[in-house]
Design a protein around this motif. Structure first.
Motif, PDB file in Angstrom:
ATOM      1  N   THR A 157      34.001 -28.083  44.743  1.00  0.00           N
ATOM      2  CA  THR A 157      32.613 -27.781  45.093  1.00  0.00           C
ATOM      3  C   THR A 157      32.566 -27.014  46.421  1.00  0.00           C
ATOM      4  O   THR A 157      33.269 -26.028  46.583  1.00  0.00           O
ATOM      5  CB  THR A 157      31.787 -29.080  45.121  1.00  0.00           C
ATOM      6  N   GLY A 200      26.522 -24.378  43.408  1.00  0.00           N
ATOM      7  CA  GLY A 200      25.599 -25.392  43.903  1.00  0.00           C
ATOM      8  C   GLY A 200      24.603 -25.869  42.852  1.00  0.00           C
ATOM      9  O   GLY A 200      24.481 -27.064  42.599  1.00  0.00           O
ATOM     10  N   GLU A 206      26.364 -27.844  40.259  1.00  0.00           N
ATOM     11  CA  GLU A 206      26.716 -29.165  40.781  1.00  0.00           C
ATOM     12  C   GLU A 206      25.534 -30.123  40.673  1.00  0.00           C
ATOM     13  O   GLU A 206      25.679 -31.291  40.312  1.00  0.00           O
ATOM     14  CB  GLU A 206      27.175 -29.043  42.235  1.00  0.00           C
ATOM     15  N   ALA A 207      24.334 -29.621  40.979  1.00  0.00           N
ATOM     16  CA  ALA A 207      23.128 -30.450  40.858  1.00  0.00           C
ATOM     17  C   ALA A 207      22.919 -30.888  39.415  1.00  0.00           C
ATOM     18  O   ALA A 207      22.597 -32.049  39.142  1.00  0.00           O
ATOM     19  CB  ALA A 207      21.911 -29.667  41.359  1.00  0.00           C
ATOM     20  N   SER A 231      27.719 -29.964  51.276  1.00  0.00           N
ATOM     21  CA  SER A 231      26.491 -29.474  50.646  1.00  0.00           C
ATOM     22  C   SER A 231      25.651 -30.648  50.178  1.00  0.00           C
ATOM     23  O   SER A 231      26.130 -31.782  50.095  1.00  0.00           O
ATOM     24  CB  SER A 231      26.812 -28.552  49.454  1.00  0.00           C
ATOM     25  N   GLU A 248      22.874 -31.409  46.972  1.00  0.00           N
ATOM     26  CA  GLU A 248      22.267 -30.892  45.754  1.00  0.00           C
ATOM     27  C   GLU A 248      20.955 -31.621  45.457  1.00  0.00           C
ATOM     28  O   GLU A 248      20.878 -32.840  45.618  1.00  0.00           O
ATOM     29  CB  GLU A 248      23.213 -31.049  44.553  1.00  0.00           C
ATOM     30  N   SER A 251      20.998 -25.996  45.742  1.00  0.00           N
ATOM     31  CA  SER A 251      21.969 -26.616  46.637  1.00  0.00           C
ATOM     32  C   SER A 251      21.692 -26.211  48.072  1.00  0.00           C
ATOM     33  O   SER A 251      21.469 -25.030  48.371  1.00  0.00           O
ATOM     34  CB  SER A 251      23.387 -26.188  46.238  1.00  0.00           C
TER      35      SER A 251
END
Length: 312
Positions: free
Chosen positions: A78, A107, A110-111, A136, A138, A152
């Protein structure tokens, strides 16, 4: 069939071995390596020392793959790698040195993977999913299985610590600077306006550590089970998180001792992470945070299996 998932983050590298039960990931084994890759970034590039530190950790996982007879080995990275200029070179070195093909997750992706993981554990009609990592944060908003927003924030608990904190815990002035900085970052995300308040579902190590501390320090919320045996989320209040950040900021021995006992590896990053959570909660007028035991690793596994199934 057993699956090995390795999550390369800014602060930690985590290996989890899963099998599937009724289509849901079941954890067989977990291992966490505290690496702090963010400390190996100079001039927005990961240093050779950082790359080889990462290679070394990944090589130590090879006997675990064999021990559990993992038939599929998946690895993803990530913010620690996606935010550096030499990400392609880093991924190439990792593949050459370990034989692992590393997925670089954006990003917003990833969320969404965090949301998929939470959704595999319990169902919520509407809410804000927040995953505070080392490099980061998210944020995803959903309603009735429909994702309304995902993005993100390019700051996490470790990056804020490195940028603002001079000692172990931020002092009063540093805490104000962190919160002001995060407010500006959240404004830049152009978050949608929502009526009333939305519940926050937290995933990731920072929020789980805060939940564990709240269970030790305050009257715990009774843990419940649904009629079909599905775990319901743990929860803590925003007020409790503020007590923790205030206690650590003032070096209150009760709070410091509990952090050292419950989550010692997060002693320096916990407060910046909690400050991020408080600012996000303020945006959505949220006073209580639910905590999921499932998150991005479970979501990534579900996504990979769907991808592989689609290729068949």
């Amino acid at each position: 069939m057993k699956y090995a998932i390795t999550d390369i983050g800014s602060n930690t590298i985590r290996l989890t071995i899963y099998d599937l039960v009724d289509g849901r990931p079941r954890v067989l084994m977990k291992k966490k390596s505290q690496v702090g890759l963010a400390d190996y970034i100079k001039g927005n590039k990961m240093t050779q020392q950082g790359v080889w530190r990462l290679v070394h950790v990944l090589k130590t996982y090879e006997p675990i793959y064999k021990l559990f007879q993992a038939e599929a080995i998946f690895t993803f990275a990530t913010a620690a790698i996606r935010n550096v200029k030499n990400s392609k070179e880093v991924l190439k070195t990792l593949e050459e040195a370990t034989g692992l093909n590393v997925d670089l997750i954006s990003g917003p992706m990833e969320a969404e993977l965090g949301y998929l993981g939470v959704h595999s554990s319990f169902t919520l009609d509407a809410g804000v999913h927040v995953d505070i990592g080392g490099g980061s944060t998210e944020i995803l908003i959903h309603k009735k299985d429909k994702v309304l927003y995902k993005n993100s924030l390019d700051e996490g608990s470790l990056s804020l610590y490195r940028q603002f904190v001079s000692r172990i815990f931020p002092n009063k002035k540093e805490s104000k600077e962190i919160k002001k900085y995060i407010r500006g970052k959240l404004e830049d995300l152009d978050l949608p306006k929502v009526k009333g308040s939305l519940p926050i579902v937290g995933v990731g190590g920072t929020i789980r550590a805060c939940n564990n501390l709240c269970s030790e320090l305050f009257e715990p919320v009774d843990y419940q089970f649904s009629s079909d045996g599905e775990d319901l989320p743990g929860r803590f209040s925003l007020a409790q998180s503020k007590s923790i950040s205030q206690g650590l900021m003032t070096f209150d021995p009760v709070y410091v001792r509990n952090v050292l006992r419950v989550c010692p590896s997060r002693i320096h990053t916990l407060t910046p992470g909690i400050l991020i959570l408080q600012e996000v909660a303020k945006v959505f007028s949220c006073q209580e945070i639910m905590v999921s035991n499932c998150g991005i690793r479970e979501g990534y596994l579900i996504w990979r299996l769907d991808q592989d199934h689609g290729k068949e």
